[in-house]
Design an enzyme around this catalytic site. Structure first.
Site, short mmCIF file in Angstrom:
data_model
loop_
_atom_site.label_atom_id
_atom_site.label_comp_id
_atom_site.label_asym_id
_atom_site.label_seq_id
_atom_site.Cartn_x
_atom_site.Cartn_y
_atom_site.Cartn_z
CE LYS A 70 -4.26 -2.03 1.54
NZ LYS A 70 -3.84 -3.44 1.68
C1 LIG Z 1 -4.41 -4.56 0.96
C2 LIG Z 1 -3.61 -5.81 0.83
C3 LIG Z 1 -3.93 -6.82 -0.12
C4 LIG Z 1 -5.15 -6.75 -1.01
O1 LIG Z 1 -5.07 -5.75 -1.99
P1 LIG Z 1 -6.40 -5.22 -2.71
O2 LIG Z 1 -5.98 -4.09 -3.55
O3 LIG Z 1 -7.33 -4.81 -1.59
O4 LIG Z 1 -6.97 -6.38 -3.49
C5 LIG Z 1 -3.10 -7.92 -0.21
N1 LIG Z 1 -2.03 -8.07 0.60
C6 LIG Z 1 -1.68 -7.14 1.51
C7 LIG Z 1 -0.50 -7.36 2.38
C8 LIG Z 1 -2.46 -5.97 1.66
O5 LIG Z 1 -2.11 -5.06 2.59
#
Ligand SMILES: *Cc1c(COP(=O)(O)O)cnc(C)c1O
Length: 422
Positions: A70
């Site tokens: 993120k």
């Molecule tokens: C948010 C997240 C995901 C999922 O990503 P999306 O964009 O919500 O599908 C997968 N792995 C981790 C570690 C995350 O923080």
């Protein structure tokens, strides 16, 4: 694409994103914001590719400040927000709720930004110690942590109430940085180009396998395809919360209850970015889309027609991975390669191996193993070391205000805090 190949990541990212901001005030300074955002990443390649076996690569997206993918979007978003607010001469009060990971990524994105104050709510005693300290030890005067006496759902309900109070929302310029923000999706498109080009695109077609929850990350892959990147397949990998995997195999999108897993960032019931793909699947017919979403609201699910499902199948495959297979995959990867992977990434590796596509496969590594040390240790007997950039969090003082689960109390606290700020 020929022009992008081999360029530093920040430069490649700037060329991929440029077409999305033509004529906007952000267009000219965008490359500088991108460079600054990715300067916070620990690896010189920003998002390095690591080969796991003969046909499988890991795209490591977790070298940012909070060790999860993120950061790739939020580090840039914080800078863009600050730039635009400064240009308009206004301020923004970001409020967010977190069950763990999103909160620290949002805090790192907003810290020390002149035009932003950030209030991040977490459920008291219900996030891990590392997750809590990643938020509460940030020594920035514009960051305000709040521990709510209640659950994550209580925190979300409080947020909803804050945004629902029009007076409060307007007086204090409330804003959100949630995962349907288009700029977040946009900032995730470039790494698909980067990885595919490194493995021989556009001459060679690559498959991407993406650990998925809210469908933002993999939707960025789909956007890359729509921009012209030749991709063999996009594999949606889910944990036992498998609403997406069920959709891509049956055409039925139906809510179930959330079952907590060892990959908690993918424990979702309804994927907030999925509506974007659905729009294309129904031939961009807004009335049909609105009808499907209304049915989802009223009866908890809907099914698309055979032709619409077939359209999804042109690009996507999907697989759900249960807890046992996730643990077994963490152990297997460690045994084969000595590499420790986190449970979210392991869901992706397991799905990729099960569907075994012929082309080179890139699994998106969404979190650093050290973020989920208990699950990794249980599977391998090895406890991943905390990277140096987080090493101090057990000594640094914490800053956090405990509050009752009550919207008036929360509003009072936000009002008083903002009054004391410049
Ligand atoms: C948010 C997240 C995901 C999922 O990503 P999306 O964009 O919500 O599908 C997968 N792995 C981790 C570690 C995350 O923080």
């Amino acid at each position: 694409m020929d022009d992008m190949a081999g360029r530093p990541y920040a430069e490649l990212a700037a060329s991929v994103m440029a077409p999305y901001v033509p004529g906007s005030a952000a267009a000219e300074p965008l490359p500088a914001h991108i460079k600054s955002a990715y300067g916070t990443f620990e690896h010189p390649a920003v998002v390095p590719l690591r080969q796991l076996d003969a046909g499988l690569w890991l795209l490591e997206l977790f070298h940012g400040p909070t060790l999860a993918f993120k950061d790739v979007a939020l580090q840039l978003l914080g800078r863009l927000f600050d730039f635009e607010l400064g240009r308009r001469g206004t301020r923004l009060t970001v409020v967010g709720a977190t069950s763990g990971d999103t909160g620290s990524a949002a805090i790192e994105a907003c810290r020390d930004r002149a035009a932003i104050e950030a209030f991040i709510l977490h459920p008291e005693g219900r996030v891990s110690e590392v997750q809590r300290r990643q938020m509460t030890t940030v020594a920035a005067a514009n960051i305000h942590n709040i521990a709510i006496e209640g659950t994550f759902d209580d925190c979300q309900a409080l947020l909803k109430a804050l945004f629902g109070d029009r007076d409060f929302r307007q007086t204090h310029h409330l804003g959100a940085v949630n995962s349907i923000n288009w700029a977040r999706v946009m900032a995730q498109i470039p790494y698909y180009f980067q990885a595919a080009l490194a493995l021989g695109a556009p001459q060679r077609r690559v498959t991407f396998c993406v650990p998925s929850g809210n469908f933002g990350d993999i939707f960025a892959g789909y956007a890359a395809v729509r921009m012209g990147l030749p991709v063999e397949r996009l594999i949606v990998a889910t944990n036992q919360n498998d609403i997406l995997a069920r959709f891509f195999t049956s055409g039925e999108y139906r809510k179930d209850r959330v079952r907590p897993s060892i990959s908690p960032s993918m424990d979702i019931q309804v994927a907030s970015n999925f509506e974007r793909l659905l729009f294309d699947l129904v031939g961009q017919d807004p009335d049909r889309l609105r009808g499907l979403m209304a049915t989802l609201d009223q009866s908890g699910g809907f099914a698309v027609e055979a032709g619409e499902l077939a359209r999804a199948g042109e690009n996507f495959s999907a697989a759900a991975v249960d807890e046992e297979e996730t643990r077994a995959t963490i152990a297997a990867v460690h045994q084969e390669s000595g590499q420790l992977i986190d449970p979210h990434t392991a869901v992706g590796v397991a799905a990729a191996r099960r569907l075994a596509p012929a082309a080179p496969v890139v699994v998106l590594g969404t979190a650093h193993a050290a973020k989920f040390p208990d699950a990794v240790e249980a599977a391998t007997g090895m406890r991943p070391a905390l990277p140096p950039r987080l090493a101090g969090i057990f000594e640094r003082p914490e800053r956090c205000t405990p509050l009752r689960n009550d919207v008036r109390t929360l509003q009072e606290h936000i009002r008083e805090t903002l009054e004391q700020r410049p």
